[in-house]
Scaffold this motif. Structure first.
Motif, short mmCIF file in Angstrom:
data_model
loop_
_atom_site.label_atom_id
_atom_site.label_comp_id
_atom_site.label_asym_id
_atom_site.label_seq_id
_atom_site.Cartn_x
_atom_site.Cartn_y
_atom_site.Cartn_z
N ILE A 2 0.72 -1.16 0.01
CA ILE A 2 -0.14 0.10 0.02
C ILE A 2 0.89 1.25 0.04
O ILE A 2 1.65 1.17 0.84
CB ILE A 2 -0.82 -0.18 1.17
CG1 ILE A 2 -1.83 -1.13 1.28
CG2 ILE A 2 -1.61 1.29 1.01
CD1 ILE A 2 -2.63 -1.37 2.44
N TYR A 12 3.80 0.67 2.56
CA TYR A 12 3.45 -0.57 3.71
C TYR A 12 3.25 -1.90 2.88
O TYR A 12 2.75 -2.13 2.10
CB TYR A 12 2.09 -0.12 4.31
CG TYR A 12 2.27 1.33 4.85
CD1 TYR A 12 3.26 1.59 5.56
CD2 TYR A 12 1.19 2.16 5.02
CE1 TYR A 12 3.32 2.87 6.39
CE2 TYR A 12 1.32 3.30 5.84
CZ TYR A 12 2.33 3.69 6.38
OH TYR A 12 2.18 4.88 6.96
N TRP A 40 -2.88 -3.62 11.53
CA TRP A 40 -2.75 -3.10 10.35
C TRP A 40 -3.61 -3.20 9.17
O TRP A 40 -4.58 -2.43 8.82
CB TRP A 40 -1.19 -3.10 9.77
CG TRP A 40 -0.05 -2.81 10.63
CD1 TRP A 40 0.83 -3.65 11.34
CD2 TRP A 40 0.35 -1.50 11.00
NE1 TRP A 40 1.69 -3.13 12.20
CE2 TRP A 40 1.53 -1.82 12.13
CE3 TRP A 40 0.03 -0.34 10.58
CZ2 TRP A 40 2.02 -0.54 12.70
CZ3 TRP A 40 0.61 0.77 11.23
CH2 TRP A 40 1.65 0.75 12.45
N ILE A 41 -3.77 -4.56 8.98
CA ILE A 41 -4.92 -5.24 8.15
C ILE A 41 -5.83 -6.22 9.16
O ILE A 41 -5.35 -7.15 9.56
CB ILE A 41 -4.27 -6.01 6.82
CG1 ILE A 41 -3.60 -5.08 6.28
CG2 ILE A 41 -5.09 -6.71 6.13
CD1 ILE A 41 -4.22 -3.89 5.41
N THR A 50 -9.32 -5.67 4.59
CA THR A 50 -9.80 -4.63 5.36
C THR A 50 -8.63 -3.85 6.09
O THR A 50 -8.03 -4.56 6.76
CB THR A 50 -10.72 -5.07 6.19
OG1 THR A 50 -11.72 -5.82 5.58
CG2 THR A 50 -11.67 -3.76 7.07
N THR A 51 -8.66 -2.43 5.89
CA THR A 51 -7.59 -1.70 6.78
C THR A 51 -8.08 -1.49 8.11
O THR A 51 -9.23 -1.12 8.20
CB THR A 51 -6.96 -0.68 6.27
OG1 THR A 51 -8.15 0.43 5.75
CG2 THR A 51 -6.38 -0.78 4.56
N SER A 52 -7.25 -0.91 8.93
CA SER A 52 -7.72 -0.03 10.17
C SER A 52 -7.42 1.38 10.09
O SER A 52 -6.37 1.79 9.66
CB SER A 52 -7.04 -0.81 11.46
OG SER A 52 -5.54 -0.68 11.17
N THR A 53 -8.53 1.97 10.16
CA THR A 53 -8.32 3.56 9.89
C THR A 53 -7.39 4.40 10.86
O THR A 53 -7.03 5.41 10.43
CB THR A 53 -9.73 4.15 10.18
OG1 THR A 53 -10.42 3.83 11.19
CG2 THR A 53 -10.92 3.33 8.90
N LEU A 56 -3.00 2.41 9.63
CA LEU A 56 -2.53 2.19 8.33
C LEU A 56 -3.07 3.23 7.37
O LEU A 56 -2.15 3.89 6.52
CB LEU A 56 -2.95 0.91 7.93
CG LEU A 56 -2.30 0.31 6.47
CD1 LEU A 56 -0.75 0.21 6.92
CD2 LEU A 56 -2.61 -1.12 6.06
N VAL A 57 -4.18 3.84 7.20
CA VAL A 57 -4.66 4.85 6.31
C VAL A 57 -4.87 6.27 7.12
O VAL A 57 -5.31 6.22 8.15
CB VAL A 57 -5.59 4.31 5.54
CG1 VAL A 57 -5.04 3.21 4.69
CG2 VAL A 57 -6.69 3.91 6.43
#
Length: 297
Positions: A2, A12, A40-41, A50-53, A56-57
């Motif tokens: 990512i 990432y 993280w995922i 599915t990411t963790s808001t 990671l993003v």
């Protein structure tokens, strides 16, 4: 894999073998970062991830994600080498994720599960701050490159022990980057599959009418690097971020920089053609290695 497009942020890398709590970053040497609440995922899904808001993003950032599918089952123990490894392999796609614990002994071997000879191997020490080492069949096992640096390919047998990989194992030397004693490591291994993936090299001609590289398919993703001369980093392109020629929307595994855009190459029905004179892509007499994956395998 990512990467933020509109803001500087590290590359990432997360995989299902190490688990969604474990993060590596290709543009820095840092050891693996563990973040478990949340991961993280959060999940690897049949149709995405599915990411963790909050980990990671970042809000307002735009991203690109590149995914390779290894096995659709749980990773398995592999005892083909002198070091036992854990492997998730997709022999149809020519890709495997390999984790192992180094022993610091030259000549140690690690099973990769591909059932074919790897053409490209990317290794990272998860336990300590070390460079990312890259094996390419273009140069052989007595040399290696760095995914996180702009260095030219270097002659050094401590990385891959000057032993060509086989269809079952690859060899490592005493380098901490590939075989640090008691250290945890991960290797991403690739072998070419006709109509799906291609790995190789080309020689630049220093002309806007640059060389054509035949892959046998229309590439969806291309990664390349000037391997014969220092100073130029890796470059990544895809047909999702840019849907027309000339392609020039690039990101770099060795930098946290936001996306750049310039004239670089045409992506064609059976390969790609260089359209620039930049030293990073097409300097006269320079050698470049590449990996490409098909838009419609």
């Amino acid at each position: 894999w990512i990467k933020s497009r509109n803001n500087p942020q590290n590359n990432y890398l997360v995989d299902s073998v190490r688990g969604g709590t474990s993060l590596l970053q290709s543009n820095i040497t840092n050891a693996e970062s563990i973040y478990s609440t949340p991961a993280w995922i959060i999940s690897f899904n049949s149709n995405g991830f599915t990411t963790s808001t909050d980990s990671l993003v970042s809000t307002g950032y735009t991203y690109v994600g590149w995914q390779w599918r290894a096995s659709n089952t749980t990773a398995v123990t592999n005892t083909a080498g002198s070091i036992t490894s854990t492997v998730s392999a997709n022999t149809t796609a020519g890709f495997s994720i390999v984790t192992y614990t180094g022993n610091g002994t030259a000549g140690a071997t690690i099973g990769h599960g591909l059932g074919a000879v790897p053409t490209l191997i990317i290794v990272k020490n998860r336990s300590s701050a070390q460079n990312w080492l890259v094996y390419s069949a273009v140069y052989g096992a007595n040399m290696y490159g760095y995914l996180n640096l702009t260095n030219a390919w270097a002659t050094d047998t401590t990385g891959f022990n000057n032993v060509t990989p086989t269809s079952t194992v690859f060899s490592v030397g005493t380098a901490l980057e590939t075989n640090g004693s008691t250290n945890n490591l991960v290797a991403y291994c690739f072998t070419p599959i006709a109509g799906y993936s291609a790995f190789g090299s080309y020689t630049g001609n220093g002309s806007a009418d640059g060389p054509f590289i035949y892959t046998g398919f229309r590439p969806k993703f291309i990664l390349h690097k000037c391997s014969s001369n220092a100073g130029d980093g890796w470059l990544m392109y895809d047909t999702v971020r840019q849907t027309y020629n000339v392609v020039g929307a690039y990101l770099q595994p060795n930098l946290s920089n936001a996306e750049g855009n310039t004239t670089v190459l045409d992506i064609l029905s059976n390969g790609f053609k260089l359209r620039s004179t930049f030293s990073s892509t097409n300097a006269s007499g320079y050698t470049y290695i590449y990996m490409a994956f098909a838009e419609n395998p």
